[in-house]
Design a protein around this motif. Structure first.
Motif, PDB file in Angstrom:
ATOM      1  N   ARG A 305       5.585  -5.451   8.452  1.00 49.47           N
ATOM      2  CA  ARG A 305       5.020  -4.768   7.278  1.00 49.47           C
ATOM      3  C   ARG A 305       6.129  -3.921   6.656  1.00 49.47           C
ATOM      4  O   ARG A 305       6.451  -2.857   7.167  1.00 49.47           O
ATOM      5  CB  ARG A 305       3.881  -3.844   7.694  1.00 49.47           C
ATOM      6  N   ARG A 341       7.019  -9.800   5.618  1.00 52.59           N
ATOM      7  CA  ARG A 341       6.052  -9.806   4.521  1.00 52.59           C
ATOM      8  C   ARG A 341       6.588  -8.948   3.390  1.00 52.59           C
ATOM      9  O   ARG A 341       7.037  -7.826   3.614  1.00 52.59           O
ATOM     10  CB  ARG A 341       4.719  -9.241   5.006  1.00 52.59           C
ATOM     11  N   GLU A 442      -5.983 -13.567   2.712  1.00 48.64           N
ATOM     12  CA  GLU A 442      -6.784 -12.354   2.932  1.00 48.64           C
ATOM     13  C   GLU A 442      -7.696 -12.044   1.742  1.00 48.64           C
ATOM     14  O   GLU A 442      -8.362 -11.021   1.718  1.00 48.64           O
ATOM     15  CB  GLU A 442      -5.879 -11.168   3.279  1.00 48.64           C
ATOM     16  N   GLY A 463      -4.934 -12.556   7.178  1.00 44.96           N
ATOM     17  CA  GLY A 463      -5.050 -11.096   7.307  1.00 44.96           C
ATOM     18  C   GLY A 463      -6.534 -10.769   7.425  1.00 44.96           C
ATOM     19  O   GLY A 463      -7.212 -10.510   6.430  1.00 44.96           O
ATOM     20  N   ASN A 465      -8.031  -8.224   8.471  1.00 42.54           N
ATOM     21  CA  ASN A 465      -8.463  -6.861   8.086  1.00 42.54           C
ATOM     22  C   ASN A 465      -8.981  -6.874   6.650  1.00 42.54           C
ATOM     23  O   ASN A 465     -10.055  -6.362   6.349  1.00 42.54           O
ATOM     24  CB  ASN A 465      -7.307  -5.862   8.184  1.00 42.54           C
ATOM     25  N   ARG A 476     -12.672  -1.079   4.211  1.00 41.61           N
ATOM     26  CA  ARG A 476     -12.271  -1.008   5.612  1.00 41.61           C
ATOM     27  C   ARG A 476     -11.959   0.399   6.107  1.00 41.61           C
ATOM     28  O   ARG A 476     -11.798   0.614   7.299  1.00 41.61           O
ATOM     29  CB  ARG A 476     -11.101  -1.965   5.888  1.00 41.61           C
TER      30      ARG A 476
HETATM   31  C1  PEP Z   1      -4.650  -7.735   7.155  1.00 45.75           C
HETATM   32  O1  PEP Z   1      -5.147  -7.466   6.063  1.00 45.75           O
HETATM   33  O2  PEP Z   1      -5.285  -8.234   8.103  1.00 45.75           O
HETATM   34  C2  PEP Z   1      -3.224  -7.456   7.412  1.00 45.75           C
HETATM   35  C3  PEP Z   1      -2.633  -7.846   8.520  1.00 45.75           C
HETATM   36  O3  PEP Z   1      -2.558  -6.735   6.480  1.00 45.75           O
HETATM   37  P1  PEP Z   1      -2.669  -5.134   6.335  1.00 45.75           P
HETATM   38  O4  PEP Z   1      -3.482  -4.634   7.486  1.00 45.75           O
HETATM   39  O5  PEP Z   1      -1.265  -4.649   6.337  1.00 45.75           O
HETATM   40  O6  PEP Z   1      -3.344  -5.004   5.015  1.00 45.75           O
END
Ligand code: PEP
Ligand code: MG
Length: 587
Positions: A305, A341, A442, A463, A465, A476
């Motif tokens: 990241r 990334r 994502e 991703g 998350n 989130r």
């Molecule tokens: C995600 O969204 O799962 C991810 C790995 O990216 P970040 O948590 O940095 O948004």
């Protein structure tokens, strides 16, 4: 013993560093410095600014001193915590904004400095990244130190404890944490804080238990109280009974031998009982985490990241700055791959030092972030792409774009990448001509068009998350609806299956780099759906690897299939949770 006369009380917090400890409390209460507010006479203005300069200098000297002590006692990694503090003290934006505030209001410099730093603290506290959110703590720590110096007050510290104690505090600043008496502190418990606070980093390096987020325990506890700290479960037991102590004595022995078993798995290959390899990689944010990737024997980095390089710096890093950073990670881990990334700034992660680049938004998660920002600020994007390309000459680099919404956007980003490759060719600079380029999946639109994207991408990284937040419309970071964030929602399972199937039809590999990848409970689901690689925070690798080695691919496939036919997220979770507990016994 005093503990026996009192009533036992169990308090639930967040487990932050593993282990069990029992002992008397050392209560440490930190309060903010009280700041007087007054007008400064016009003829005292120069003196006031000189006072500020002097306090900054004094603070700098104090931090450097703590840093060298910490380096001596804890080592260079922990000492690096204070680089972030030195950056705060040297932050030109913070200093000049304070002076501007002083020039416009003529209020004493303490008031101006406190007001400006408060703005920074608030900006950082809102960032959706636990590590970066903690940087608000760095600014708060340094601000308090500067204010104490301006007001001539000395702070408390934890550097000398009379005997073995459990430190209980409302909060522990990084400088307090680093100066903790290592020979006497046996556990750390804080009201506030998260798993990445500096107190926790220090507790982990000292291998003592830590529990954070116990709300206002420090207000109710007394110095004569005894505590049992269970860093495995995130529980603190006030004045435990004999029975509880006996039970914990047994648990402690079991956990120790289980941890040993987990660590032993670190050296072994990541293959299922029926011989299928599962690639496990690491998520990192800082260059010095390359050491952890090796320590936990990850198969390279699945997610670097890069935002941290930007957010921890008072200015946008240049191509060369970034090249050096990426190169050091790539070289340290070669020939293992490093997936870098590109910038995922913006929206919930604005850059405090460049607020003009990020307009205020009412829906930041749906706003101007990540690839959208990069495609608009081409120069910033190109500097990063060239830096990544240059690093690719020193090992194996894979590049990926965050928040891709569909094939066209991916192609737009790739067109910029091609321009950067041309620039480097013209400059005669080496890079990997065959560099692999992937997309993070994502956003639901990318997931739904995975078949189209798979024709253009070399790999996918899911991703989870963000994907789950967008699939379920659950912010989130909103505590109020956190219980509705369900990775086992049938919609999530279906979308994961679709992404993997479409990618595999085109021979494209799929990784998962969201938090789901690091929880052993979801391992059979992900592997059973066909995910090829998992990427996670390095210390979580041993548990996942251990579980990989305890399951069969065939049973994982069956479980995933069964889960796909179920309708209730809770029941699906229970299916995998009980499978996990059945297979991995802590004994
Ligand atoms: C995600 O969204 O799962 C991810 C790995 O990216 P970040 O948590 O940095 O948004
Ligand atoms: Mg994301």
């Amino acid at each position: 013993m005093e503990s026996r006369a009192k009533t036992e009380n169990i308090i639930h917090g967040i487990s932050a560093s593993q282990g069990i400890a029992y002992g008397p409390v050392f209560l440490y209460i930190q309060s903010d410095v009280e700041i007087p507010s007054y007008q400064v006479d016009p003829d005292k203005r120069i003196e006031e600014i000189a006072r500020f300069d002097h306090a900054l200098l004094e603070t700098r000297q104090q931090i450097t001193k703590i840093q060298s002590e910490v380096e001596k006692n804890l080592g260079p990694d922990e000492a690096r915590i204070f680089d972030a503090h030195l950056l705060v003290i040297e932050d030109q934006a913070l200093i000049s904004e304070t002076i501007r505030e002083f020039e416009t209001t003529s209020k004493n410099i303490e008031t101006c400095f406190s007001k400006v730093s408060q703005r920074y603290i608030e900006a950082f506290s809102k960032i959706d990244d636990e590590y970066l959110r903690e940087r608000a703590g760095d600014i708060r720590d340094v601000t308090q130190r500067v204010l104490q110096n301006l007001l001539g007050q000395a702070g408390q510290n934890l550097s000398r404890l009379a005997d073995k104690r459990i430190v209980v505090a409302n909060d522990i600043t990084p400088s307090d944490a680093a100066s903790i008496d290592r020979s006497q502190a046996i556990a750390i418990v804080t009201d506030s804080g998260s798993k990445t606070s500096h107190a926790v980093i220090v507790a982990r390096s000292m291998k003592i238990p830590a529990v954070v987020g116990v709300r206002d325990l420090s207000k109710h506890i007394k110095v004569a109280d005894w505590l049992l700290v269970d860093g495995y479960e995130g529980i603190v037991i006030l004045n435990p009974t004999e029975q509880t102590l006996f039970r914990y004595g047994k648990i402690q022995l079991q956990k120790k031998s289980f941890e040993q078993r987990l660590m032993e798995a670190t050296r072994l290959p990541s293959v299922t009982l029926d011989g299928s390899p599962v690639v496990l990689r690491a998520n990192i944010e800082k260059i010095d985490e390359a050491g952890l990737v090796k320590e936990y024997q990850a198969d390279g980095v699945g997610l670097f990241r890069t935002e941290f390089l930007y957010l921890s710096s008072p200015r946008i890093p240049t191509e060369d700055d970034q090249y050096q950073s990426y190169k050091s990670v790539v070289e340290a881990l070669a020939p293992a791959p490093v997936v870098i990334r590109t910038l995922d700034l913006g929206g919930d992660k604005p850059m405090a030092s460049n607020p003009e680049l990020f307009p205020q938004e009412s829906n930041p998660f749906l706003g101007f972030r990540a690839i959208r920002f990069c495609l608009e600020y081409r120069d910033i994007f190109k500097d990063q792409l060239r830096a990544i390309l240059r690093a690719s000459a020193h090992g194996r680099v894979q590049l990926m774009y965050p928040m891709i919404s569909g094939a066209e956007e991916f192609e737009r980003a790739n067109a910029v990448l091609e321009e950067c490759k041309d620039d480097l060719r013209k400059r005669g600079v080496a890079f990997d001509e065959a560099i692999e380029v992937g997309a993070m999946i994502e956003i639901p639109s990318a997931a739904m068009t995975a078949d189209i994207l798979a024709q253009k991408c070399d790999f996918f990284s899911i991703g989870t998350n963000d994907l789950i937040q967008y699939m379920l419309a659950i912010d989130r970071i909103n505590d109020r609806i956190a219980h509705l964030y369900e990775p086992t929602h049938p919609a999530v399972l279906r979308v994961l299956k679709q992404i993997v199937d479409e990618a595999h039809k085109q021979g494209v590999k799929v990784s998962v780099c969201g938090e789901m990848a690091s929880d052993p409970v979801y391992l059979p689901l992900l592997v059973g759906l066909g995910v090829d690689e998992l990427s996670m925070t390095p210390p979580l690798l041993p548990a996942v690897k251990y579980f990989v080695r305890a399951i069969r691919l065939e049973e994982a496939k069956k479980l995933a299939e069964q889960a796909l036919s179920m309708t209730s997220p809770k029941e699906i979770y229970a299916l995998f949770d009980s499978f996990c507990h059945e297979r991995v016994k802590v004994e």
